[in-house]
Write an enzyme that holds these catalytic residues in place. Structure first.
Site, mmCIF file in Angstrom:
data_model
loop_
_atom_site.group_PDB
_atom_site.id
_atom_site.type_symbol
_atom_site.label_atom_id
_atom_site.label_comp_id
_atom_site.label_asym_id
_atom_site.label_seq_id
_atom_site.Cartn_x
_atom_site.Cartn_y
_atom_site.Cartn_z
ATOM 1 N N ASP A 1 55.260 37.272 70.624
ATOM 2 C CA ASP A 1 53.964 38.154 70.273
ATOM 3 C C ASP A 1 54.731 39.652 69.752
ATOM 4 O OD1 ASP A 1 51.536 39.019 69.357
ATOM 5 O OD2 ASP A 1 51.018 39.465 71.498
ATOM 6 N N HIS B 1 49.947 33.393 74.390
ATOM 7 C CA HIS B 1 50.056 34.444 75.490
ATOM 8 C C HIS B 1 49.132 34.626 76.668
ATOM 9 C CE1 HIS B 1 46.936 36.350 73.187
ATOM 10 N NE2 HIS B 1 47.739 36.682 72.225
ATOM 11 N N HIS C 1 54.473 39.304 64.506
ATOM 12 C CA HIS C 1 53.606 39.983 63.570
ATOM 13 C C HIS C 1 54.537 40.788 63.008
ATOM 14 C CE1 HIS C 1 49.751 39.204 65.647
ATOM 15 N NE2 HIS C 1 50.481 38.983 66.736
ATOM 16 N N PHE C 2 55.002 40.654 61.489
ATOM 17 C CA PHE C 2 56.176 41.374 60.995
ATOM 18 C C PHE C 2 55.361 42.139 59.955
ATOM 19 C CE2 PHE C 2 60.001 37.975 61.447
ATOM 20 C CZ PHE C 2 59.937 38.505 62.874
ATOM 21 N N ARG C 3 54.052 42.554 60.007
ATOM 22 C CA ARG C 3 53.479 43.511 59.557
ATOM 23 C C ARG C 3 53.373 43.580 58.071
ATOM 24 N NH1 ARG C 3 50.472 43.879 63.833
ATOM 25 N NH2 ARG C 3 51.289 45.197 65.632
#
Length: 448
Positions: free
Chosen positions: A313, A239, A65-67
């Site tokens: 993650d 996960h 998740h690089f936002r």
């Protein structure tokens, strides 16, 4: 360092279950030759002496998740992709719970445009499923997009898919690989309300794995697997956090033939509930870090191939956000820079071979997602390569953390292994905390 021809000498090459000393010749973006000894045939060849370091295929992280867009006070594609290549991750697949969410073709293409301009690592994205976007899902070309992501338990953002009819419809109609976050929302809500009545907002963090419990994980995972078997969908369960869930998966089928696969994340192999007292909400993840027994059983399932992939993650938040009381502290933490060193530390403990590390972090993501010409050190493949010094200790601290959020759950940890060089598509992109050709990254393509 935009050399057209590069020769890597004296490398301990780790690939397809073996380690061997040899040389690697790179021409342009591709590996041209792998041999015991290769000589530079002209003065234009740039020679790198690996000096006996281990050379691995670039790690492929299938869950980050690089936002960006919308949450860039936490992170963005430029900052986190740089942290990734410093950690030996040369390709990433990013998740759709940004703001706006990646639930239309238009928003998906906007993210590809951002990555094309700013990413230091090779990139792809998952398309997000919701309770009401099946028409958009059916427009997605499986040759151009990594997978469809479904949240079957709520996490960061509001993408919970909780309508059983919608789920069955999606599973039945899409030809995309479906990647799922599995936690049963009803179970979590009941558990949460019980602890909220007892403690108010300041629930002790040690109860996080009781709230997001083993039962919540197992119930959701088992339902998703049953639905995949019923519909014939291709399912990847993200996960895993419990030993109980590992028994839902098969290790008797070659990965390329599996219809149902699983991954484990670095934090579930490293931390346990014993770490909550020291780390607090810094190790608050969904699904939760659970018991020492779960941690051991996850490693066992990884080694016997019930679990196929190790991922991160990676999900950064600011430290101010993380240090809120339990109900206000978001779940997730930054990991891409430290994932490979952490797993290699488990290797140093004698618990996993370096060949198995490469299988689970490099080969298997490429096989599972059918990524073209990556994940292996092979002639004709893209030259995504990582040099690792297995005996060069370093300690994680504020001065060497590259995440935009500026913190790590590994702060104070000393790792024995150091990533010294990272090559992306035949270009040196990173060397000893310095970045070079950061424009070499490419969009991942898929052999489907």
């Amino acid at each position: 360092m935009q050399q057209k021809t590069i020769l890597i000498k004296n490398a301990n090459i780790v690939n397809e279950g073996s380690v061997f000393n040899g040389d690697i010749l790179i021409e342009g973006e591709y590996i041209k030759e792998i041999s015991k000894s290769i000589s530079a045939k002209s003065a234009d060849v740039h020679v790198f002496d690996a000096e006996g370091k281990y050379v691995l295929p670039g790690v492929i992280d299938d869950q980050v998740h690089f936002r960006e867009p919308g949450l860039t006070h936490k992170a963005n594609i430029e900052t986190e992709s740089k942290a990734a290549i410093a950690g030996g991750i040369t390709s990433f697949i990013e998740m759709p719970n940004t703001n706006p969410q990646t639930t239309t073709i238009e928003k998906l293409e906007e993210k590809f445009e951002i990555a094309a301009k700013t990413s230091s690592a090779n990139y792809s994205f998952m398309f997000g499923g919701t309770n009401d976007n099946l028409d958009e899902i059916l427009k997605v070309d499986a040759k151009n997009v990594a997978a469809l992501k479904l949240f079957l338990g709520s996490s960061t953002g509001s993408m919970l898919v909780d309508n059983p009819d919608v789920l069955e419809n999606i599973f039945s109609k899409t030809n995309l690989l479906i990647a799922v976050h599995c936690e049963d929302e009803g179970t979590i809500k009941r558990n949460f309300e019980s602890y909220l009545k007892q403690y108010g907002d300041d629930i002790p963090i040690k109860y996080h794995p009781e709230i997001r419990s083993e039962d919540a994980c197992y119930l959701s995972s088992s339902k998703a697997i049953a639905l995949a078997k019923k519909t014939g969908a291709r399912l990847h369960v993200f996960h895993l956090s419990t030993g109980k869930e590992t028994h839902l998966f098969d290790n008797k089928i070659p990965l390329k033939d599996k219809k149902i696969t699983a991954e484990v994340c670095v934090h579930h192999l490293w931390f346990s509930d014993k770490d909550y007292d020291e780390k607090g909400t810094r190790i608050k993840w969904n699904p939760a870090v659970k018991t020492q027994t779960d941690k051991a059983q996850l490693l066992e399932a990884l080694l016997d191939d019930r679990i196929d992939v190790i991922a991160t993650d990676h999900a950064p938040h600011t430290i101010e956000e993380k240090e809120n009381v339990y109900t206000k502290a978001p779940s997730g933490g930054p990991l891409v820079q430290h994932a490979l060193p952490a797993i290699l530390e488990i290797h140093h403990q004698g618990k996993i071979s370096i060949e198995k590390v490469v299988e689970k972090m490099c080969h298997n993501p490429a096989i599972l997602f059918q990524i073209e010409k990556r994940g292996f050190i092979k002639e004709g493949y893209f030259a995504d390569l990582v040099f690792v010094d297995l005996n060069s200790p370093w300690t994680v601290n504020k001065d060497n953390i590259l995440y935009k959020c500026g913190w790590s759950p590994f702060e104070g940890t000393t790792f024995k292994s150091r990533i010294t060089h990272t090559f992306i598509n035949g270009s040196l992109a990173y060397k000893n905390f310095k970045f070079y050709n950061v424009n070499a990254a490419k969009r991942l393509t898929f052999d489907r």
